[in-house]
Design a protein around this motif. Structure first.
Motif, PDB file in Angstrom:
ATOM      1  N   GLN A 146       0.266  -1.149  -0.073  1.00 34.52           N
ATOM      2  CA  GLN A 146       0.368   0.113   0.546  1.00 34.52           C
ATOM      3  C   GLN A 146       1.105   1.453   0.581  1.00 34.52           C
ATOM      4  O   GLN A 146       0.444   2.587  -0.214  1.00 34.52           O
ATOM      5  CB  GLN A 146      -1.091   0.114   0.975  1.00 34.52           C
ATOM      6  N   SER A 147       2.481   0.888   0.757  1.00 35.65           N
ATOM      7  CA  SER A 147       3.058   2.480   0.838  1.00 35.65           C
ATOM      8  C   SER A 147       4.401   2.211   0.187  1.00 35.65           C
ATOM      9  O   SER A 147       5.023   2.935   0.217  1.00 35.65           O
ATOM     10  CB  SER A 147       3.249   2.764   2.069  1.00 35.65           C
ATOM     11  N   ALA A 148       4.562   1.009  -0.572  1.00 39.09           N
ATOM     12  CA  ALA A 148       6.001   0.680  -0.760  1.00 39.09           C
ATOM     13  C   ALA A 148       5.751   0.185  -2.541  1.00 39.09           C
ATOM     14  O   ALA A 148       4.603  -0.973  -2.886  1.00 39.09           O
ATOM     15  CB  ALA A 148       6.450  -0.403  -0.474  1.00 39.09           C
ATOM     16  N   SER A 149       6.605   0.234  -3.473  1.00 36.54           N
ATOM     17  CA  SER A 149       6.041   0.252  -4.912  1.00 36.54           C
ATOM     18  C   SER A 149       7.241  -1.401  -5.446  1.00 36.54           C
ATOM     19  O   SER A 149       6.142  -1.942  -5.675  1.00 36.54           O
ATOM     20  CB  SER A 149       7.177   1.048  -5.955  1.00 36.54           C
ATOM     21  N   VAL A 150       7.911  -1.747  -4.228  1.00 34.51           N
ATOM     22  CA  VAL A 150       8.218  -3.508  -4.260  1.00 34.51           C
ATOM     23  C   VAL A 150       8.808  -3.734  -3.323  1.00 34.51           C
ATOM     24  O   VAL A 150       9.291  -3.096  -2.450  1.00 34.51           O
ATOM     25  CB  VAL A 150       9.134  -3.331  -5.345  1.00 34.51           C
TER      26      VAL A 150
END
Length: 299
Positions: free
Chosen positions: A21-25
């Motif tokens: 939800q808050s990190a791309s990977v």
């Protein structure tokens, strides 16, 4: 880069959903690279090679926080609790060497309050985390439910099918179930802290075990006769049923911990999802299919 052990497993899957939800990977360390990846390219795969230090360091390269959900429910072959502790040591040491900022470690409620191998192994694993140089968060869940859990689902599965349901002893020992997504939220919050923390993951409702069985029976619409028997009788019956479903329904440690109220604490609730409401929402599907531990991890 956050790293999760077992992102395709049970608690790991919910932690990964929260992180994305808050990190791309997110990267996962897994022993099951052939499992379907529900997250697509947003989750990188790397091997969970406990006994290959170089491979483990490569898997952890660039890690900020390691979310460790690794553990075993029971010993099987050469996979013992001592080995699980040793594997945890290798993982923690590799995270330190890889330059991780912190670790969030999934443990169990009351890990040091018993001589039972499952619980003492958890206590030893916690100690390894605390003694490392990593900033740590230790999350201690009680009994998890929701999203493919084993205990609540399989109690419902048995209640749907059996004319008689056996309860060990009096059945008045307490249980405080917590939803798996609440545990994930607590774990991710711990990972964002700058200080060390040990937190119990506890649901908002408390039941005696017999009350819990009654609630689940009412949910599935089938009330078998309840009988109270000695714990060894429950274990014997569970072993017999286990042969029929090719699984381990309950271990001696799990039953002893349940009767001793090791899956309940007196602290305030840290989870928000109420089991009673969750059961009402999932009355049509809870316990329809048996959840096999051996199928998940060994077959």
């Amino acid at each position: 880069m956050d790293v999760v052990t077992g992102a395709f497993g049970y608690t790991g899957r919910f932690i990964t959903q929260r992180l994305l939800q808050s990190a791309s990977v997110v990267r996962t360390l897994t022993n099951h690279p052939d499992r379907p990846n529900p997250f697509g390219e947003r989750v990188e795969l790397a091997p969970l090679a406990f006994d290959d230090r170089r491979a483990l360091l490569t898997s952890l390269r660039g890690v900020d926080v390691l979310y460790n959900t690794y553990w075993i429910r029971f010993a099987r072959g050469d996979v013992t609790f001592d080995r699980a502790v040793r594997n945890t040591r290798h993982l923690v040491e590799a995270a330190v060497e890889a330059g991780a900022r912190g670790i969030v470690h999934l443990s169990i409620a009351n890990p040091a309050s018993s001589s039972l191998p499952y619980f003492t192994g958890k206590a030893h694993a916690e100690q390894l985390v605390m003694e490392s140089s990593l900033r740590y968060g230790i999350v201690r869940p009680t009994v998890l439910f929701g999203g493919g859990d084993v205990l609540i689902n399989n109690i419902a599965w048995l209640l749907r099918r059996l004319p008689v349901f056996a309860i060990a002893g009096s059945g008045d020992y307490r249980i405080r179930p917590v939803h798996v997504d609440d545990v994930a939220a607590i774990a991710v919050a711990a990972g964002r802290r700058e200080d060390d923390v040990v937190v119990d993951a506890i649901g908002p409702e408390t039941y005696t075990f017999e009350e819990l069985v009654g609630l689940i029976a009412a949910t599935v619409g089938h009330r078998p006769v309840i009988v109270h028997v000695a714990p060894w009788v429950v274990l014997a019956l569970a072993t017999l049923l286990g042969l029929l479903v090719h699984d381990v329904l309950v271990t001696g440690d799990e039953l002893a911990g349940l009767v001793a109220e090791l899956v309940a604490t007196d602290g305030p609730a840290t989870g928000t999802v109420r089991l009673s409401e969750w059961l009402a929402e999932h009355a049509g599907d809870v316990g329809r299919k048996y959840a096999s531990e051996l199928a998940r991890h060994y077959r």
